[in-house]
Enzyme design. Structure first.
Site, PDB file in Angstrom:
ATOM      1  CD  GLU A 122      -2.843   1.240   2.372  1.00  0.00           C
ATOM      2  OE1 GLU A 122      -2.689   0.474   3.330  1.00  0.00           O
ATOM      3  OE2 GLU A 122      -3.735   2.085   2.308  1.00  0.00           O
ATOM      4  N   GLY A 262       3.272   2.499  10.748  1.00  0.00           N
ATOM      5  CA  GLY A 262       3.048   1.715  11.956  1.00  0.00           C
ATOM      6  C   GLY A 262       2.876   0.237  11.650  1.00  0.00           C
ATOM      7  CB  ALA A 263       0.923  -2.101  11.567  1.00  0.00           C
ATOM      8  CG  ASN A 266       0.026  -6.784   4.107  1.00  0.00           C
ATOM      9  OD1 ASN A 266      -0.052  -5.915   3.266  1.00  0.00           O
ATOM     10  ND2 ASN A 266       0.946  -6.794   5.058  1.00  0.00           N
ATOM     11  CG  HIS A 298      -5.842   0.768  12.677  1.00  0.00           C
ATOM     12  ND1 HIS A 298      -6.623   1.902  12.609  1.00  0.00           N
ATOM     13  CD2 HIS A 298      -5.284   0.632  11.457  1.00  0.00           C
ATOM     14  CE1 HIS A 298      -6.531   2.424  11.388  1.00  0.00           C
ATOM     15  NE2 HIS A 298      -5.714   1.664  10.672  1.00  0.00           N
ATOM     16  CD  GLU A 299      -2.657  -1.891  10.746  1.00  0.00           C
ATOM     17  OE1 GLU A 299      -3.195  -2.078   9.635  1.00  0.00           O
ATOM     18  OE2 GLU A 299      -2.239  -0.778  11.120  1.00  0.00           O
ATOM     19  CG  HIS A 302      -7.505  -1.808   8.087  1.00  0.00           C
ATOM     20  ND1 HIS A 302      -8.348  -0.867   7.533  1.00  0.00           N
ATOM     21  CD2 HIS A 302      -6.392  -1.121   8.467  1.00  0.00           C
ATOM     22  CE1 HIS A 302      -7.769   0.331   7.586  1.00  0.00           C
ATOM     23  NE2 HIS A 302      -6.586   0.202   8.159  1.00  0.00           N
ATOM     24  CD  GLU A 321      -6.169   3.401   6.743  1.00  0.00           C
ATOM     25  OE1 GLU A 321      -6.320   3.250   7.977  1.00  0.00           O
ATOM     26  OE2 GLU A 321      -5.563   2.574   6.026  1.00  0.00           O
TER      27      GLU A 321
END
Ligand code: ARG
Ligand code: ZN
Length: 876
Positions: A122, A262-263, A266, A298-299, A302, A321
């Site tokens: 990304e 940060g991260a 995927n 957060h990840e 997603h 986001e």
């Protein structure tokens, strides 16, 4: 060169399947991509297939397994164009190329970090791996085969479920992965290396077992335990709160030491900056633990808001986001103290997003043009985007908000969606028209709401007149009125919230005023005595508020409001004029004095044992130096602000020395360290009390003792900060720095703290210190965490050191930016945004800043990333 939202159109070819084979080699990795396409219905039979690339060199090209003649295609490093492809039937393109992971210092695409192969795709990194339709609206299932030397590559990882693996040839092995969920290329990931691993399982709400794996450097496994715990809590929370279940058999997280952000979310294989995975009490602070919890969540979140439903194009970035930040904020609020979390988030919003929105880099949460998409991973897209989502929840109420989310998940699962799609779900779920509300997404700038009030005892009526303006921002000179939800309460003498018999002038429901006009007057009937107005409670809208309110009224809110956020806000509002006045006094060599009522109220609040320690610590934190600069607005002198703020701390410390000493004694950490929010809150109150006491006592003794006694990194790092910031030339500070360095010499993440604590030391000596630290063996210029800790902290977090009046630090930064840019444009561009408020400096500093920026602008061979930022920052 500039991409416009208005130019969006779907691709000519539909991608059906992706099959990638990697033969990994540090300098010469072979990539073979088999892509099955068909021409989209209605597309002209002569239209060529155009694939994106970035620094690629084509080495083989087949159409349905047959070589394509040279005349039929054009290949450049950034584009592959193939003509005369089948009109009706699907076909397979096979592209072969070689890449050099070790030479990839941009950290986009496939690169090496500490002997590990890793990817970051990304936004547009996949095109650095192979030619591809590298845009988020091209979704396909992926099959991945990874071949690599057994030596040094124990694990070969990619997205989806593991298919199998084994011996390949002499010295090499392979693994194959299949991801059944169609995804865009930016969610692709590959990791290979020799890593340590911790494992766990999670049983989903429908009873499926998911294998959870976190990969870290060997020997660091114990430090991944908290991340694993946060992951399991995130998975559970998303089921309970939003009904979202995980959808693969395995979920993996890999921690790497070189990472631009940060991260990254995927699919099934999140890649993290190791700073947001690794923690133990000896090496991580409470803030580190909170960040790990937040970013792991957060990840993970997603997976639904970003992966299952992705973005049609990068203009829609805030669709995933903003929403995902909203979700992680809600998660942290549920895990910790909601009020304290809100205060921390608003503090962050005001200190980062408000300056962005008020300066040359201002842009709408959904921009309509960009030159470099990497420069739009901003606090406006993320944090203002989250605020907008929060406002939808406020306007609709909890139930309709949840209905809208459910509809969004149901309707758009598998889609590459737009912000319009998202908002429409809430309109349908609630029956409300959100077309005016939509302007929040497309207008930049922080709205200003001015409020005036009156009370008429004879008719028991309270009147509130509101007027909104949105300031002009680059490219947007005139603005339309916004739909602003203002959580509002009228507080009566007895501390109760008034229940008006009638409200006229607009909608007022569940404590929320719906401001929709440029000016609007609300009248509240049946209010038997003059109330105190508590407006924008919980920061229900991300606005600047001008309300003429007496100090007595603010003190009343600070003491008695039922909304803890409002109490904090009232104290901040009380503090600000004091700090501004003190700054002016410093500049005019006049005596500095503070309002006694403000100081008394503050000390009373922090001494109130009925209040959470973490809340009291937030009250003591005062507005930051950059908050004060923003409030003053123009012709700022950072030295004067610094002195004024220190004078305020000294005055509070002097008046409150007993309370502060009592807090310091009462909240001593006893027993084993626990990272939970309550324990962290106690530590934060004790530590900030110690900061104040350093002003009352004027000796490093207390901090030096605390440094010696510290049993965890939170206390140790805080003591070191006080020693170095308050007593930079003391023997105690020098001794503590040396002790800290020796003790953590082999832990890069802890040395980041050693670097950033020193980078934040205010005053004249700062630049010299930074320059000498760039020569330290602990400073590795290729590692983004090291660079951010030293150069980033200096530029963003050391107002007096960085803004020295002779401009030397701006010139130093300019040199650094140009040099970082050669390796890592994204990192350089990000650090350069620290110059975004240069126009609000006093003229001497502003001239130096402009000159330094001009040097950058004129330097040859700038990346698009840095060029974009420097030109926007300089443009009037
Ligand atoms: N999607 C990631 C996140 O917010 C951020 C990735 C940003 N990458 C970049 N190259 N700008 O979790
Ligand atoms: Zn994100």
């Amino acid at each position: 060169q500039i991409v416009h939202l208005a130019d969006y159109r779907p691709t000519d070819f539909v991608l059906e399947r992706v099959d990638l084979t990697f033969e990994l080699d540090p300098q010469n990795t072979k990539v073979e991509a088999r892509l099955i396409f068909h021409r989209r219905e209605g597309v002209d039979a002569s239209a060529p297939l155009v694939l994106d690339g970035d620094e690629l060199m084509l080495s083989g090209l087949l159409l349905d397994q047959i070589d394509i003649p040279a005349a039929q295609y054009d290949a450049t490093p950034d584009r592959l164009t193939i003509r005369d492809l089948p009109a009706e039937t699907p076909f397979e393109i096979c592209v072969t190329n070689y890449i050099n992971p070790e030479a990839n210092t941009q950290l986009m695409g496939l690169y090496r970090t500490n002997g590990v192969y890793c990817t970051q795709c990304e936004a547009e990194g996949f095109r650095r791996i192979t030619y591809f339709p590298d845009r988020p609206d091209v979704l396909a299932p992926y099959t991945i085969t990874i071949v690599a030397a057994k030596e040094g590559n124990t694990f070969l990882l990619s997205n989806g479920n593991f298919l199998g693996g084994g011996n390949y040839d002499e010295g090499r092995h392979f693994a194959a992965w299949f991801d059944p969920h169609p995804k865009p290329s930016y969610l692709f990931a590959l990791v290979a290396g020799d890593l340590g691993l911790i494992e766990d399982t999670f049983t989903t709400m429908s009873g499926r077992d998911v294998a959870l794996k976190i990969y870290v450097e060997h020997g660091k496994e114990p430090r991944a335990a908290y991340a694993m715990d946060a992951l399991k809590r995130s998975m559970k929370w998303d089921e309970e709160r939003f009904g979202r279940e995980y959808d693969l058999d395995i979920f993996m997280i890999v921690a790497v030491s070189d990472f631009n952000m940060g991260a990254m979310e995927n699919k099934g294989l999140n890649v993290f900056n190791d700073k947001y995975v690794l923690a133990d009490p000896e090496t991580a602070t409470d803030a580190d633990y909170a960040n790990i919890e937040r970013i792991i969540a957060h990840e993970y979140f997603h997976n639904w808001t970003g992966n299952r439903i992705t973005c049609r194009d990068w203009f829609q970035l805030c669709l995933k986001e903003g929403l995902t930040v909203y979700r992680d904020q809600e998660f942290s609020s549920d895990m910790r103290s909601r009020a304290v979390k809100r205060i921390a988030d608003v503090r962050h919003l005001k200190s980062e997003q408000f300056p962005e929105d008020g300066g040359p880099l201002a842009h709408p949460p959904r921009p309509d043009k960009y030159r470099e998409i990497n420069n739009f991973y901003t606090t406006t897209v993320y944090e203002k985007g989250a605020e907008i989502t929060g406002m939808i929840a406020t306007i609709l109420g909890e139930d309709d908000f949840r209905k809208g989310m459910d509809l969004y998940f149901e309707r758009h699962d598998g889609d590459a969606a737009t912000v319009e799609d998202f908002v429409k779900c809430f309109e349908e779920a609630s029956g409300r028209d959100l077309s005016q509300f939509f302007r929040w997404y497309i207008q930049a700038g922080t709205p200003l709401v001015s409020a005036s009030t009156s009370y008429d005892a004879a008719s028991s009526t309270f009147t509130l007149s509101l007027e909104q303006t949105v300031p002009a921002t680059p490219g947007q000179s005139s603005k339309q009125a916004l739909y602003i939800p203002l959580s509002t309460a009228l507080i009566l003498d007895n501390g109760q919230i008034a229940a008006p018999s009638k409200v006229e002038g607009g909608e007022y429901k569940n404590g929320v005023l719906h401001l929709t006009e440029r000016s609007q007057t609300f009248s509240f009937s049946g209010i038997s005595s003059r109330p105190v107005l508590s407006l924008n409670r919980g920061f229900s809208a991300p606005i600047n508020l001008h309300l003429e309110q007496s100090a007595e009224d603010m003190v009343q809110i600070a003491r008695h409001d039922t909304d803890m956020f409002s109490r904090w806000q009232a104290l901040t509002t009380l503090a600000m004029p004091n700090l501004v006045k003190a700054t002016n006094a410093v500049r005019n060599d006049a005596p500095v004095a503070f309002d006694a009522g403000f100081i008394t109220t503050l000390i009373e609040v922090i001494g109130d044992d009925a209040l959470e320690p973490a809340f009291r610590a937030q009250v003591l934190a005062l507005p930051s130096e950059s908050d004060i600069a923003r409030e003053i607005g123009s012709s700022n002198d950072p030295d004067a602000i610094h002195q004024a703020r220190n004078a305020a701390m000294a005055a509070i410390a002097k008046a409150g020395v007993e309370t502060l000493t009592a807090l310091f004694d009462a909240f001593e950490d006893k027993g084993a360290y626990s990272p939970d929010a309550t324990s962290a809150g106690r530590r934060s109150l004790r530590n900030i009390a110690m900061s104040y006491l350093s002003f009352a006592e004027e000796t490093p003794k207390r901090a030096a003792d605390a440094f010696a006694a510290a049993s965890n990194m939170t206390d140790l790092a805080h003591a070191l900060s006080i020693l170095t910031q308050r007593f930079p030339d003391s023997a105690e500070a020098a001794q503590a720095l040396a002790t800290f360095e020796a003790r953590f010499a082999d832990n890069a993440l802890v040395l980041d703290k050693w670097l950033s604590i020193q980078a934040a030391i205010p005053g004249e000596g700062a630049l010299g210190r930074i320059k000498s630290l760039t020569g330290s063996k602990h400073f590795v210029g290729t590692n983004p965490n090291r660079v951010r800790s030293l150069i980033g902290t200096f530029a963003f977090g050391n107002p007096t050191g960085f803004n020295r009046a002779d401009g030397e630090a701006y010139r130093f930064l300019a040199e650094q930016i140009v040099s970082i840019d050669k390796r890592n444009p994204q990192l350089a561009a990000r650090i350069l945004t620290s110059m975004r408020s240069w126009r609000s400096l006093e003229p001497v500093r502003a001239d130096h800043a402009r000159a330094a920026l001009t040097t950058i602008e004129r330097s040859p061979a700038l990346s698009t990333d840095v060029r974009d930022i420097v030109e926007r920052v300089l443009k009037a």
